[in-house]
Design a protein around this motif. Structure first.
Motif, PDB file in Angstrom:
ATOM      1  N   VAL A  31       0.840  -1.208   0.000  1.00 48.95           N
ATOM      2  CA  VAL A  31       0.000   0.000   0.000  1.00 48.95           C
ATOM      3  C   VAL A  31       0.875   1.259   0.000  1.00 48.95           C
ATOM      4  O   VAL A  31       0.637   2.201  -0.772  1.00 48.95           O
ATOM      5  N   LEU A  32       1.902   1.266   0.882  1.00 50.30           N
ATOM      6  CA  LEU A  32       2.753   2.453   0.978  1.00 50.30           C
ATOM      7  C   LEU A  32       3.571   2.676  -0.286  1.00 50.30           C
ATOM      8  O   LEU A  32       3.904   3.817  -0.624  1.00 50.30           O
ATOM      9  N   GLU A  33       3.897   1.579  -0.980  1.00 45.73           N
ATOM     10  CA  GLU A  33       4.710   1.690  -2.195  1.00 45.73           C
ATOM     11  C   GLU A  33       4.044   2.588  -3.234  1.00 45.73           C
ATOM     12  O   GLU A  33       4.717   3.256  -4.014  1.00 45.73           O
ATOM     13  N   GLY A  34       2.704   2.603  -3.210  1.00 52.42           N
ATOM     14  CA  GLY A  34       1.990   3.391  -4.207  1.00 52.42           C
ATOM     15  C   GLY A  34       1.832   4.860  -3.846  1.00 52.42           C
ATOM     16  O   GLY A  34       1.450   5.668  -4.695  1.00 52.42           O
ATOM     17  N   ILE A  35       2.087   5.211  -2.571  1.00 57.35           N
ATOM     18  CA  ILE A  35       1.829   6.599  -2.155  1.00 57.35           C
ATOM     19  C   ILE A  35       3.038   7.293  -1.545  1.00 57.35           C
ATOM     20  O   ILE A  35       3.059   8.514  -1.457  1.00 57.35           O
ATOM     21  N   TRP A  36       4.042   6.521  -1.098  1.00 57.45           N
ATOM     22  CA  TRP A  36       5.226   7.121  -0.485  1.00 57.45           C
ATOM     23  C   TRP A  36       6.462   6.804  -1.311  1.00 57.45           C
ATOM     24  O   TRP A  36       6.487   5.858  -2.096  1.00 57.45           O
ATOM     25  N   SER A  37       7.515   7.619  -1.072  1.00 59.50           N
ATOM     26  CA  SER A  37       8.802   7.325  -1.712  1.00 59.50           C
ATOM     27  C   SER A  37       9.512   6.213  -0.940  1.00 59.50           C
ATOM     28  O   SER A  37       9.191   5.943   0.229  1.00 59.50           O
ATOM     29  N   LEU A  38      10.499   5.567  -1.583  1.00 54.07           N
ATOM     30  CA  LEU A  38      11.258   4.493  -0.928  1.00 54.07           C
ATOM     31  C   LEU A  38      11.960   4.987   0.326  1.00 54.07           C
ATOM     32  O   LEU A  38      12.053   4.271   1.329  1.00 54.07           O
ATOM     33  N   SER A  39      12.453   6.230   0.279  1.00 50.84           N
ATOM     34  CA  SER A  39      13.174   6.759   1.443  1.00 50.84           C
ATOM     35  C   SER A  39      12.257   6.929   2.652  1.00 50.84           C
ATOM     36  O   SER A  39      12.716   6.893   3.791  1.00 50.84           O
ATOM     37  N   ARG A  40      10.969   7.112   2.429  1.00 48.38           N
ATOM     38  CA  ARG A  40      10.026   7.236   3.553  1.00 48.38           C
ATOM     39  C   ARG A  40       9.543   5.870   4.011  1.00 48.38           C
ATOM     40  O   ARG A  40       9.254   5.671   5.187  1.00 48.38           O
ATOM     41  N   ILE A  41       9.454   4.922   3.093  1.00 42.89           N
ATOM     42  CA  ILE A  41       8.916   3.600   3.456  1.00 42.89           C
ATOM     43  C   ILE A  41       9.932   2.779   4.233  1.00 42.89           C
ATOM     44  O   ILE A  41       9.582   2.064   5.178  1.00 42.89           O
ATOM     45  N   ARG A  42      11.214   2.854   3.867  1.00 41.73           N
ATOM     46  CA  ARG A  42      12.220   1.969   4.472  1.00 41.73           C
ATOM     47  C   ARG A  42      12.339   2.117   5.990  1.00 41.73           C
ATOM     48  O   ARG A  42      12.476   1.109   6.690  1.00 41.73           O
ATOM     49  N   GLY A 100      11.524 -15.937   5.911  1.00 40.50           N
ATOM     50  CA  GLY A 100      12.019 -16.086   4.557  1.00 40.50           C
ATOM     51  C   GLY A 100      11.052 -15.496   3.534  1.00 40.50           C
ATOM     52  O   GLY A 100      11.464 -14.782   2.614  1.00 40.50           O
ATOM     53  N   LEU A 101       9.766 -15.767   3.715  1.00 39.24           N
ATOM     54  CA  LEU A 101       8.753 -15.210   2.805  1.00 39.24           C
ATOM     55  C   LEU A 101       8.705 -13.682   2.897  1.00 39.24           C
ATOM     56  O   LEU A 101       8.552 -12.995   1.885  1.00 39.24           O
ATOM     57  N   LEU A 102       8.834 -13.179   4.140  1.00 33.81           N
ATOM     58  CA  LEU A 102       8.808 -11.722   4.323  1.00 33.81           C
ATOM     59  C   LEU A 102       9.993 -11.074   3.611  1.00 33.81           C
ATOM     60  O   LEU A 102       9.825 -10.050   2.927  1.00 33.81           O
ATOM     61  N   PHE A 103      11.169 -11.669   3.761  1.00 38.31           N
ATOM     62  CA  PHE A 103      12.334 -11.089   3.094  1.00 38.31           C
ATOM     63  C   PHE A 103      12.157 -11.124   1.577  1.00 38.31           C
ATOM     64  O   PHE A 103      12.434 -10.122   0.894  1.00 38.31           O
ATOM     65  N   ILE A 104      11.718 -12.255   1.059  1.00 36.44           N
ATOM     66  CA  ILE A 104      11.549 -12.372  -0.398  1.00 36.44           C
ATOM     67  C   ILE A 104      10.571 -11.325  -0.917  1.00 36.44           C
ATOM     68  O   ILE A 104      10.825 -10.648  -1.922  1.00 36.44           O
ATOM     69  N   GLY A 105       9.452 -11.160  -0.207  1.00 34.28           N
ATOM     70  CA  GLY A 105       8.445 -10.187  -0.639  1.00 34.28           C
ATOM     71  C   GLY A 105       8.978  -8.763  -0.634  1.00 34.28           C
ATOM     72  O   GLY A 105       8.834  -8.019  -1.620  1.00 34.28           O
ATOM     73  N   LEU A 106       9.613  -8.371   0.476  1.00 34.60           N
ATOM     74  CA  LEU A 106      10.120  -6.997   0.572  1.00 34.60           C
ATOM     75  C   LEU A 106      11.339  -6.782  -0.325  1.00 34.60           C
ATOM     76  O   LEU A 106      11.530  -5.681  -0.850  1.00 34.60           O
ATOM     77  N   HIS A 107      12.136  -7.831  -0.513  1.00 32.74           N
ATOM     78  CA  HIS A 107      13.288  -7.714  -1.415  1.00 32.74           C
ATOM     79  C   HIS A 107      12.806  -7.496  -2.849  1.00 32.74           C
ATOM     80  O   HIS A 107      13.375  -6.656  -3.577  1.00 32.74           O
ATOM     81  N   MET A 108      11.774  -8.236  -3.243  1.00 26.07           N
ATOM     82  CA  MET A 108      11.247  -8.078  -4.596  1.00 26.07           C
ATOM     83  C   MET A 108      10.637  -6.686  -4.806  1.00 26.07           C
ATOM     84  O   MET A 108      10.677  -6.143  -5.900  1.00 26.07           O
ATOM     85  N   MET A 109      10.089  -6.108  -3.721  1.00 28.46           N
ATOM     86  CA  MET A 109       9.520  -4.748  -3.819  1.00 28.46           C
ATOM     87  C   MET A 109      10.578  -3.682  -3.553  1.00 28.46           C
ATOM     88  O   MET A 109      10.264  -2.495  -3.511  1.00 28.46           O
ATOM     89  N   ARG A 110      11.827  -4.106  -3.303  1.00 30.64           N
ATOM     90  CA  ARG A 110      12.950  -3.212  -2.993  1.00 30.64           C
ATOM     91  C   ARG A 110      12.683  -2.385  -1.735  1.00 30.64           C
ATOM     92  O   ARG A 110      13.057  -1.237  -1.617  1.00 30.64           O
ATOM     93  N   LEU A 111      12.023  -3.019  -0.764  1.00 29.45           N
ATOM     94  CA  LEU A 111      11.675  -2.317   0.472  1.00 29.45           C
ATOM     95  C   LEU A 111      12.412  -2.871   1.689  1.00 29.45           C
ATOM     96  O   LEU A 111      12.197  -2.387   2.797  1.00 29.45           O
ATOM     97  N   TRP A 112      13.226  -3.932   1.506  1.00 27.90           N
ATOM     98  CA  TRP A 112      13.914  -4.483   2.677  1.00 27.90           C
ATOM     99  C   TRP A 112      14.969  -3.477   3.166  1.00 27.90           C
ATOM    100  O   TRP A 112      15.776  -2.998   2.379  1.00 27.90           O
ATOM    101  N   PRO A 113      14.970  -3.147   4.468  1.00 28.89           N
ATOM    102  CA  PRO A 113      15.951  -2.179   4.972  1.00 28.89           C
ATOM    103  C   PRO A 113      17.378  -2.704   4.855  1.00 28.89           C
ATOM    104  O   PRO A 113      17.636  -3.871   5.131  1.00 28.89           O
ATOM    105  N   ARG A 114      18.300  -1.866   4.461  1.00 21.30           N
ATOM    106  CA  ARG A 114      19.714  -2.218   4.322  1.00 21.30           C
ATOM    107  C   ARG A 114      19.895  -3.474   3.457  1.00 21.30           C
ATOM    108  O   ARG A 114      20.637  -4.391   3.812  1.00 21.30           O
ATOM    109  N   ASP A 115      19.190  -3.495   2.344  1.00 21.13           N
ATOM    110  CA  ASP A 115      19.229  -4.671   1.466  1.00 21.13           C
ATOM    111  C   ASP A 115      20.574  -4.761   0.745  1.00 21.13           C
ATOM    112  O   ASP A 115      20.959  -3.853   0.014  1.00 21.13           O
ATOM    113  N   MET A 116      21.281  -5.872   0.959  1.00 22.52           N
ATOM    114  CA  MET A 116      22.567  -6.092   0.291  1.00 22.52           C
ATOM    115  C   MET A 116      22.482  -7.300  -0.628  1.00 22.52           C
ATOM    116  O   MET A 116      23.478  -8.002  -0.850  1.00 22.52           O
ATOM    117  N   GLY A 117      21.287  -7.581  -1.107  1.00 31.17           N
ATOM    118  CA  GLY A 117      21.091  -8.737  -1.971  1.00 31.17           C
ATOM    119  C   GLY A 117      20.514  -9.907  -1.191  1.00 31.17           C
ATOM    120  O   GLY A 117      20.107  -9.769  -0.039  1.00 31.17           O
TER     121      GLY A 117
END
Length: 205
Positions: A31-42, A100-117
């Motif tokens: 939901v937030l992905e559609g209304i906020w910037s990545l810098s605010r969501i993370r 694991g599912l949570l990481f995969i979901g947020l990683h795919m949306m590029r929302l995981w904090p401090r994502d290093m792959g």
């Protein structure tokens, strides 16, 4: 397998909890992905992704303490240690799968904090492993739900505010604490095999 099924039936609400939390956090991110910037969501995700770790520790403290059937279990071939270890594995397995599912979901949306792959998946999975192993040790030592619950919060606070900010590499950040947590769990597993101690300890509470 029948014994695992009995424990799973007993704990099914807590087994569902991590998947409900994961679905909720992913929904918030979507939901937030559609209304906020990545810098605010993370920063929001940084807080929300800690919720499953806290819930894992408290759920483990809940299932490993307060059961009055210790003496009954020790009088059967099953034994109290098998009961406790099975409950620990069920709860930890559910929370690890959901993490694991949570990481995969947020990683795919590029929302995981401090994502290093993909290697960053070790952060949530390792946190839950560490907290649950050490809560198991505390539960064996004290057989006290309040003490185990407070210990789970203390371990999470240590990881979140003292350890993680200074060790930024995900692998180095988790491997050493996981080693100590596994050693603690093995120590607790050995101690939990003392039937006389278990009965005396629960009778003294």
């Amino acid at each position: 397998m029948a014994f695992v099924g009995i424990q799973l039936k007993r704990l099914y609400r807590l087994v569902l909890l991590p998947f409900i939390l994961t679905a909720g956090i992913l929904l918030v991110g979507f939901v937030l992905e559609g209304i906020w910037s990545l810098s605010r969501i993370r920063p929001v995700m940084m807080v929300l992704t800690q919720v499953p770790v806290i819930a894992a520790g408290l759920s483990t403290a809940f299932v490993l303490n307060g059961d009055p059937i210790v003496e009954l279990a020790e009088s059967t071939p099953t034994g109290w240690r098998k009961v406790q270890v099975t409950r620990l594995l069920i709860i930890t397995g559910a929370f690890l799968a959901a993490a694991g599912l949570l990481f995969i979901g947020l990683h795919m949306m590029r929302l995981w904090p401090r994502d290093m792959g993909w290697v960053s998946i070790i952060t949530p999975v390792g946190s839950i492993f560490i907290v649950n192993c050490l809560v198991f040790l505390i539960a064996v030592l004290t057989m006290s739900m309040p003490t185990s619950s407070l210990a789970s919060i203390a371990i999470w606070l240590f990881l979140c505010f003292i350890w993680d900010p200074y060790i930024t590499d995900p692998v180095r950040q988790r491997l050493l604490p996981m080693f100590f947590a596994a050693a603690g769990a093995i120590f607790g597993w050995n101690m939990c095999g003392d039937a006389e101690r278990n009965v005396v300890k629960v009778a003294a509470l």
